[in-house]
Structure formats: C-alpha cells, structure tokens
Scaffold this active site. Structure first.
Site, short mmCIF file in Angstrom:
data_model
loop_
_atom_site.label_atom_id
_atom_site.label_comp_id
_atom_site.label_asym_id
_atom_site.label_seq_id
_atom_site.Cartn_x
_atom_site.Cartn_y
_atom_site.Cartn_z
N TYR A 2 -103.23 -41.07 -54.39
CA TYR A 2 -102.61 -40.92 -53.15
C TYR A 2 -102.97 -39.28 -52.75
O TYR A 2 -101.81 -38.62 -53.53
CB TYR A 2 -101.26 -41.25 -53.07
CG TYR A 2 -101.00 -42.82 -53.44
CD1 TYR A 2 -101.95 -43.64 -53.03
CD2 TYR A 2 -99.80 -43.37 -53.74
CE1 TYR A 2 -101.86 -44.91 -53.32
CE2 TYR A 2 -99.63 -44.61 -53.96
CZ TYR A 2 -100.81 -45.55 -53.83
OH TYR A 2 -100.65 -46.88 -54.28
N HIS B 223 -104.50 -49.70 -61.86
CA HIS B 223 -104.64 -49.34 -60.35
C HIS B 223 -106.13 -49.87 -59.77
O HIS B 223 -107.28 -49.27 -60.27
CB HIS B 223 -104.60 -47.95 -59.92
CG HIS B 223 -104.32 -47.93 -58.61
ND1 HIS B 223 -104.35 -46.57 -57.98
CD2 HIS B 223 -104.19 -48.70 -57.38
CE1 HIS B 223 -104.09 -46.70 -56.70
NE2 HIS B 223 -104.08 -47.93 -56.58
#
Length: 301
Positions: A47, A128
């Site tokens: 992010y 992830h």
C-alpha cells in the site's frame, strides 16, 4: 482472534489508492476511526510502497493507549529502491515491488515493516496475494511464519487474497488463524460461501471480509475489482440498489452488513479517505435492515 472487533480499518486508501491522500487527511481518518471505537488496522508494504505502514505507525506512536490496537500487515512483496510501476498508488514510485515468498523474503519483509511502523510486533501477518506462487507461499512463507508464531514474534498467521479457491486450500492444508477474503463475499459476489466460509467455520478460522463494496460499485461508484465495471456488473449493482431502495435501505448499508450474516465472518474491513467517510460508513453499518430485504437479496443472489 477475538480482539479484531466487528469492523476494522483497511489502510490502502490512506496510502493514496487511486488518488493521493495528504498526511493530515490520513491522520484525520485514523483519529476518526479510533474515536469511533475501531481498534483493528490492516496494512501492507504494497500500500503506497510502505506509506500506509509509515502513516499508521506514526499515528499509533502518538496514542497513550496504543497497546489496545490490533495491527495486521502482509508479506509477499519486498520493496527495493528503484523506479517501478505505481500499481494503483499514484505519486509513490521510488520503490520496486519484488514478489518473494521465501523464508528470507518473509524475514526481510517483516523487518522492514517493523521499521516502517515502529512497532515491536504484529498481531497478525497475512501471506499476501500468492495467486501464482502457491509452492513457495505454502512451502516456505507459511513454515517461516509458523515458526515466528511459535516463538511469539508474531501473534497469528493468515492469508489474504482476492479469490476464495486458494484461500480454501490454505485453510485445508495449513494451520491458519485467519483469512482476509477481498471482494468474494459481497452482495455482488458470493463465491466464498461455497467452500471457504464453511471450511473456516469448521476449523475455527476467523474470516475478515474486505472489499465489501467491490472497489466502489456498491457504494455508488463505477469501479469493480480495481477496474472499470463492465456493463453487466453495473446493471446488476443497479438492480441490487433498486431492491434496497424498495425497502428504504441504502445499498452501501446492505453491502456493509451483508458479510456479518455468515457466522464465520468476524470482521468487516472498511476503507476511508476522510473522517467524514468513517462517520458515514459507521452510520450505514448501524442502519436498521428488515429481514425481508435480505430475503429479496438472497432471491436474486
């Protein structure tokens, strides 16, 4: 996993997902979430190439009761200096994301995340988006995280993906504590209900539902799965909106509440770019929704 709470805050928007967010704006969002009682915060190196982790860590360090926070981050993308693609986070191009689910990659990623946040441990670490990396993710990343969990270095292990099939495999073949399923248990897409959610319920694996607006289309936008929604998806969202309106319920309110109807779901992640959005989301989450609406939505779902 009992400390996650009914709602948590996903920090991708605070790192400028789709459009930049200022430092002040990000801090206001975090403060509004904290004041509203949210204590679970999910972040990731991906992010904003570490920007979300930095901003979350800076906010938590300024709180006298920061020990009440529950923080998850992710492994699978190691950041190295260089000029890479923005990957949805415009203006943050000083790093290249390198996929790495090896043991060394896990240790390096977690060390970098600890440095960026200033935390001394993470309550939950997700593997992830290992969509094309099952062998390394299951064969190296998971055992490395399991060792760290056994040592008390991290609190719990999860896997976070935009698909349900591989998450189900993780649940069946490893000892996960949680899964983060993004966009696959929503009013528009109930894929996770077939196998993943029943499997998690059987095994006591906590389910965190992310992407409940399917990237915005269930909140009045036109984006679906991080891209422009195809016409058929737009029409389906409009149909869901018409059904909700016939019961006097805003579509985003039903979208926020829907995942909690399944007993396996413990937490719904919300994302916000302003303090006002936090207030709006929590107001929607508290809306009175008649059972007849769920029946009508199930009928078309």
């Amino acid at each position: 996993m009992g400390r996650l709470g009914r709602y948590g805050l996903g920090t991708a928007p605070l790192a400028g997902l789709f459009a930049p967010v200022s430092e002040q704006q990000a801090e206001q969002v975090l403060a509004a979430a904290w004041q509203a009682g949210i204590r679970y915060f999910d972040t990731a190196p991906h992010y904003g190439s570490g920007l979300a982790e930095q901003r979350l860590g800076r906010f938590l360090r300024g709180l006298p009761d920061a020990g009440d926070a529950v923080v998850s981050t992710k492994i699978g993308r190691v950041l190295v200096p260089g000029q890479g693609e923005e990957e949805g986070f415009p203006g943050r191009t000083g790093f290249v994301r390198v996929r790495d689910y090896s043991r060394d990659g896990v240790l390096r990623s977690l060390d970098d995340s600890l440095n960026r946040t200033g935390l001394d441990r993470f309550d939950l670490v997700f593997i992830h988006d290992p969509d094309d990396h099952w062998e390394q993710a299951a064969g190296q990343a998971y055992p490395a995280l399991a060792e760290l969990r056994d040592q008390g270095v991290i609190g719990a292990i999860g896997a976070g993906m935009n698909q349900a099939e591989m998450l189900t495999r993780f649940v069946r073949e490893t000892d996960l504590d949680a899964v983060l399923v993004a966009g696959r248990y929503t009013l528009l897409d109930r894929t996770a209900a077939a196998d993943l959610l029943p499997e998690c319920e059987r095994r006591g694996v906590a389910v965190i539902a992310g992407g409940v607006f399917n990237s915005g289309i269930l909140a009045g936008g036109t984006t679906y799965d991080y891209d422009t929604a195809p016409p058929a998806v737009l029409e389906r969202a409009r149909e869901l909106g018409r059904i909700c309106a016939s019961h006097g319920v805003p579509l985003p309110a039903a979208a926020l509440r829907f995942p909690h109807r399944h007993p396996a779901v413990t937490t719904v992640l919300i994302g916000a770019r302003s303090a006002e959005e936090i207030a709006e989301d929590l107001e929607l989450a508290a809306a009175d929704i008649p059972e007849a609406l769920w029946e009508d939505l199930d009928h078309v779902g």
